[in-house]
Motif scaffolding. Sequence first.
Motif, PDB file in Angstrom:
ATOM      1  N   MET A 249       0.811  -1.213   0.000  1.00 29.91           N
ATOM      2  CA  MET A 249       0.000   0.000   0.000  1.00 29.91           C
ATOM      3  C   MET A 249       0.851   1.273   0.000  1.00 29.91           C
ATOM      4  SD  MET A 249      -2.974  -0.773  -0.484  1.00 29.91           S
ATOM      5  CE  MET A 249      -3.817  -2.339  -0.620  1.00 29.91           C
ATOM      6  N   ALA A 250       1.951   1.260   0.724  1.00 33.71           N
ATOM      7  CA  ALA A 250       2.839   2.427   0.719  1.00 33.71           C
ATOM      8  C   ALA A 250       3.364   2.679  -0.693  1.00 33.71           C
ATOM      9  CB  ALA A 250       3.999   2.202   1.688  1.00 33.71           C
ATOM     10  N   GLU A 251       3.775   1.628  -1.365  1.00 35.84           N
ATOM     11  CA  GLU A 251       4.274   1.748  -2.737  1.00 35.84           C
ATOM     12  C   GLU A 251       3.178   2.224  -3.677  1.00 35.84           C
ATOM     13  OE1 GLU A 251       6.939  -1.287  -5.220  1.00 35.84           O
ATOM     14  OE2 GLU A 251       4.826  -1.863  -5.211  1.00 35.84           O
ATOM     15  N   ALA A 252       1.977   1.664  -3.530  1.00 37.85           N
ATOM     16  CA  ALA A 252       0.867   2.035  -4.408  1.00 37.85           C
ATOM     17  C   ALA A 252       0.491   3.502  -4.242  1.00 37.85           C
ATOM     18  CB  ALA A 252      -0.348   1.145  -4.114  1.00 37.85           C
ATOM     19  N   LEU A 253       0.496   3.985  -3.007  1.00 33.95           N
ATOM     20  CA  LEU A 253       0.138   5.382  -2.753  1.00 33.95           C
ATOM     21  C   LEU A 253       1.184   6.341  -3.306  1.00 33.95           C
ATOM     22  CD1 LEU A 253      -1.259   5.058   0.874  1.00 33.95           C
ATOM     23  CD2 LEU A 253      -2.560   5.662  -1.175  1.00 33.95           C
TER      24      LEU A 253
ATOM     25  N   GLY B 231       2.140  13.945   5.255  1.00 34.01           N
ATOM     26  CA  GLY B 231       0.932  14.203   6.021  1.00 34.01           C
ATOM     27  C   GLY B 231      -0.346  13.857   5.273  1.00 34.01           C
ATOM     28  N   GLN B 232      -0.289  13.858   3.953  1.00 32.72           N
ATOM     29  CA  GLN B 232      -1.431  13.453   3.141  1.00 32.72           C
ATOM     30  C   GLN B 232      -1.460  11.932   2.959  1.00 32.72           C
ATOM     31  OE1 GLN B 232      -0.098  16.125  -0.129  1.00 32.72           O
ATOM     32  NE2 GLN B 232      -2.220  16.825  -0.208  1.00 32.72           N
ATOM     33  N   LEU B 233      -0.287  11.337   2.835  1.00 30.19           N
ATOM     34  CA  LEU B 233      -0.204   9.901   2.579  1.00 30.19           C
ATOM     35  C   LEU B 233      -0.565   9.059   3.801  1.00 30.19           C
ATOM     36  CD1 LEU B 233       3.112   9.863   0.524  1.00 30.19           C
ATOM     37  CD2 LEU B 233       0.818   9.412  -0.365  1.00 30.19           C
ATOM     38  N   ALA B 234      -0.187   9.520   4.987  1.00 28.07           N
ATOM     39  CA  ALA B 234      -0.377   8.719   6.202  1.00 28.07           C
ATOM     40  C   ALA B 234      -1.835   8.339   6.444  1.00 28.07           C
ATOM     41  CB  ALA B 234       0.212   9.445   7.415  1.00 28.07           C
ATOM     42  N   PRO B 235      -2.790   9.284   6.394  1.00 26.40           N
ATOM     43  CA  PRO B 235      -4.185   8.867   6.621  1.00 26.40           C
ATOM     44  C   PRO B 235      -4.731   7.963   5.523  1.00 26.40           C
ATOM     45  CG  PRO B 235      -4.068  11.209   6.046  1.00 26.40           C
ATOM     46  CD  PRO B 235      -2.670  10.760   6.302  1.00 26.40           C
TER      47      PRO B 235
ATOM     48  N   PHE C 110      -2.919   5.777   3.874  1.00 25.06           N
ATOM     49  CA  PHE C 110      -2.315   4.481   4.185  1.00 25.06           C
ATOM     50  C   PHE C 110      -3.088   3.786   5.297  1.00 25.06           C
ATOM     51  CE2 PHE C 110       0.565   1.983   6.846  1.00 25.06           C
ATOM     52  CZ  PHE C 110       1.127   1.121   5.916  1.00 25.06           C
ATOM     53  N   ASN C 111      -3.365   4.518   6.372  1.00 29.18           N
ATOM     54  CA  ASN C 111      -4.072   3.932   7.514  1.00 29.18           C
ATOM     55  C   ASN C 111      -5.446   3.420   7.112  1.00 29.18           C
ATOM     56  OD1 ASN C 111      -1.947   4.472   9.244  1.00 29.18           O
ATOM     57  ND2 ASN C 111      -2.741   6.479   9.833  1.00 29.18           N
ATOM     58  N   ALA C 112      -6.123   4.146   6.222  1.00 23.84           N
ATOM     59  CA  ALA C 112      -7.448   3.731   5.781  1.00 23.84           C
ATOM     60  C   ALA C 112      -7.400   2.423   5.000  1.00 23.84           C
ATOM     61  CB  ALA C 112      -8.083   4.827   4.916  1.00 23.84           C
ATOM     62  N   LEU C 113      -6.333   2.200   4.250  1.00 25.72           N
ATOM     63  CA  LEU C 113      -6.222   1.011   3.414  1.00 25.72           C
ATOM     64  C   LEU C 113      -5.790  -0.233   4.183  1.00 25.72           C
ATOM     65  CD1 LEU C 113      -4.562   2.644   0.290  1.00 25.72           C
ATOM     66  CD2 LEU C 113      -6.858   1.633   0.383  1.00 25.72           C
ATOM     67  N   VAL C 114      -4.993  -0.056   5.237  1.00 27.00           N
ATOM     68  CA  VAL C 114      -4.451  -1.224   5.940  1.00 27.00           C
ATOM     69  C   VAL C 114      -5.166  -1.530   7.251  1.00 27.00           C
ATOM     70  CG1 VAL C 114      -2.177  -0.815   4.939  1.00 27.00           C
ATOM     71  CG2 VAL C 114      -2.670   0.058   7.228  1.00 27.00           C
ATOM     72  N   ARG C 115      -6.102  -0.676   7.683  1.00 24.69           N
ATOM     73  CA  ARG C 115      -6.757  -0.906   8.971  1.00 24.69           C
ATOM     74  C   ARG C 115      -7.566  -2.199   8.928  1.00 24.69           C
ATOM     75  NH1 ARG C 115     -10.466   4.446   8.336  1.00 24.69           N
ATOM     76  NH2 ARG C 115     -11.899   3.677   6.733  1.00 24.69           N
ATOM     77  N   LYS C 116      -7.855  -2.710  10.128  1.00 24.03           N
ATOM     78  CA  LYS C 116      -8.523  -3.998  10.258  1.00 24.03           C
ATOM     79  C   LYS C 116      -9.871  -4.020   9.542  1.00 24.03           C
ATOM     80  CE  LYS C 116      -6.488  -6.285  12.752  1.00 24.03           C
ATOM     81  NZ  LYS C 116      -5.272  -7.091  12.497  1.00 24.03           N
ATOM     82  N   GLU C 117     -10.608  -2.908   9.586  1.00 22.27           N
ATOM     83  CA  GLU C 117     -11.916  -2.871   8.934  1.00 22.27           C
ATOM     84  C   GLU C 117     -11.799  -3.085   7.423  1.00 22.27           C
ATOM     85  OE1 GLU C 117     -12.321  -0.128  12.554  1.00 22.27           O
ATOM     86  OE2 GLU C 117     -10.783  -0.640  11.080  1.00 22.27           O
ATOM     87  N   SER C 118     -10.763  -2.513   6.819  1.00 22.10           N
ATOM     88  CA  SER C 118     -10.569  -2.680   5.381  1.00 22.10           C
ATOM     89  C   SER C 118     -10.209  -4.125   5.040  1.00 22.10           C
ATOM     90  CB  SER C 118      -9.473  -1.738   4.878  1.00 22.10           C
ATOM     91  OG  SER C 118      -9.851  -0.393   5.064  1.00 22.10           O
ATOM     92  N   CYS C 119      -9.335  -4.703   5.846  1.00 21.18           N
ATOM     93  CA  CYS C 119      -8.964  -6.110   5.634  1.00 21.18           C
ATOM     94  C   CYS C 119     -10.183  -7.015   5.780  1.00 21.18           C
ATOM     95  CB  CYS C 119      -7.883  -6.527   6.622  1.00 21.18           C
ATOM     96  SG  CYS C 119      -6.281  -5.735   6.364  1.00 21.18           S
ATOM     97  N   ALA C 120     -11.007  -6.741   6.796  1.00 18.60           N
ATOM     98  CA  ALA C 120     -12.203  -7.550   7.027  1.00 18.60           C
ATOM     99  C   ALA C 120     -13.201  -7.399   5.886  1.00 18.60           C
ATOM    100  CB  ALA C 120     -12.841  -7.161   8.356  1.00 18.60           C
ATOM    101  N   ALA C 121     -13.317  -6.189   5.350  1.00 15.10           N
ATOM    102  CA  ALA C 121     -14.243  -5.954   4.233  1.00 15.10           C
ATOM    103  C   ALA C 121     -13.830  -6.766   3.009  1.00 15.10           C
ATOM    104  CB  ALA C 121     -14.291  -4.471   3.899  1.00 15.10           C
ATOM    105  N   VAL C 122     -12.531  -6.787   2.721  1.00 13.79           N
ATOM    106  CA  VAL C 122     -12.027  -7.598   1.601  1.00 13.79           C
ATOM    107  C   VAL C 122     -12.275  -9.074   1.875  1.00 13.79           C
ATOM    108  CG1 VAL C 122      -9.971  -8.288   0.312  1.00 13.79           C
ATOM    109  CG2 VAL C 122     -10.301  -5.887   0.925  1.00 13.79           C
ATOM    110  N   ALA C 123     -12.033  -9.486   3.121  1.00 11.92           N
ATOM    111  CA  ALA C 123     -12.248 -10.885   3.498  1.00 11.92           C
ATOM    112  C   ALA C 123     -13.694 -11.304   3.257  1.00 11.92           C
ATOM    113  CB  ALA C 123     -11.875 -11.085   4.964  1.00 11.92           C
ATOM    114  N   ARG C 124     -14.630 -10.421   3.575  1.00 20.22           N
ATOM    115  CA  ARG C 124     -16.050 -10.737   3.358  1.00 20.22           C
ATOM    116  C   ARG C 124     -16.362 -10.860   1.867  1.00 20.22           C
ATOM    117  NH1 ARG C 124     -16.631  -6.678   7.378  1.00 20.22           N
ATOM    118  NH2 ARG C 124     -17.116  -7.598   9.411  1.00 20.22           N
ATOM    119  N   GLU C 125     -15.774 -10.000   1.077  1.00 16.54           N
ATOM    120  CA  GLU C 125     -16.048 -10.012  -0.367  1.00 16.54           C
ATOM    121  C   GLU C 125     -15.622 -11.323  -1.021  1.00 16.54           C
ATOM    122  OE1 GLU C 125     -14.149  -6.573  -1.955  1.00 16.54           O
ATOM    123  OE2 GLU C 125     -15.547  -5.169  -1.011  1.00 16.54           O
ATOM    124  N   ILE C 126     -14.568 -11.926  -0.503  1.00 15.22           N
ATOM    125  CA  ILE C 126     -14.079 -13.171  -1.113  1.00 15.22           C
ATOM    126  C   ILE C 126     -14.499 -14.414  -0.328  1.00 15.22           C
ATOM    127  CG2 ILE C 126     -12.128 -12.065  -2.262  1.00 15.22           C
ATOM    128  CD1 ILE C 126     -10.315 -13.053  -0.014  1.00 15.22           C
ATOM    129  N   GLY C 127     -15.364 -14.230   0.666  1.00 13.41           N
ATOM    130  CA  GLY C 127     -15.876 -15.377   1.416  1.00 13.41           C
ATOM    131  C   GLY C 127     -14.850 -16.073   2.278  1.00 13.41           C
TER     132      GLY C 127
END
Length: 229
Positions: free
Chosen positions: A56-60, A70-74, A76-93
């Motif tokens: 994600m750091a590379e992609a950003l 200061g723009q990249l940090a938030p 980054f946090n939005a993409l790697v936080r647990k809620e984002s990981c869980a959302a992807v996990a739900r999408e792929i079952g």
Amino acid sequence: MRLSAELKAFEGRLGHHFAKPELLMRAVTHASIGTATRPDNQRLEFLGDRVLGLVMAEALLTADTGAREGQLAPRFNALVRKESCAAVAREIGLGDVLKLGRSEMLTGGRRKEALLGDAMEAVIAAAYLDAGFEAARAMVLRLWGDRIAGVETDARDPKTALQEWAQARGMPPPSYIEAARSGPDHQPLFTVAVQVETGETAEAQAGSKRIAEQQAAKALLARLERPST
């Protein structure tokens, strides 16, 4: 080791076919059922968090070559936080193929945000160990997809933004009230209301009080910032 039909189907949804299927088996094995002969996914989770972070750091950096830290940090946090990981996990079952102990099964473990997020990180690590960084990177970018392009909106923390809105107008911080709680102990549903000094309010429901507060703040902020007609 041969994967079950269920895990083979999951491989298809994941978009990565394992040369070492034992890595995928380990990634979907929760600590509640792990043994000395059947290792769980906790160590993979630790590694996957770092692999995801690097991707994600590379992609950003690639997506916005002029962005400041200061723009990249938030973002980054939005993409790697647990809620984002869980959302992807739900999408792929991912929850459907998790190997859980009886206690976790009975308490709705397949739907738990933290458990799904951790397992998603473990699957990323498994792909990395199976085929290297480029394969893991390609898988992550494919699964996260539009989240990366739309991260600017997601990166804005609603509670912080609402508090800043109130402070800019000389108002005290918004107040949050747990209006209701329903559902069983293992799967509660919280209703949270937020109010600012003007009297404007909004409500939201979620499986955790923190997420309900965030969603209520987001709803109220959208209403407050809507252009008057």
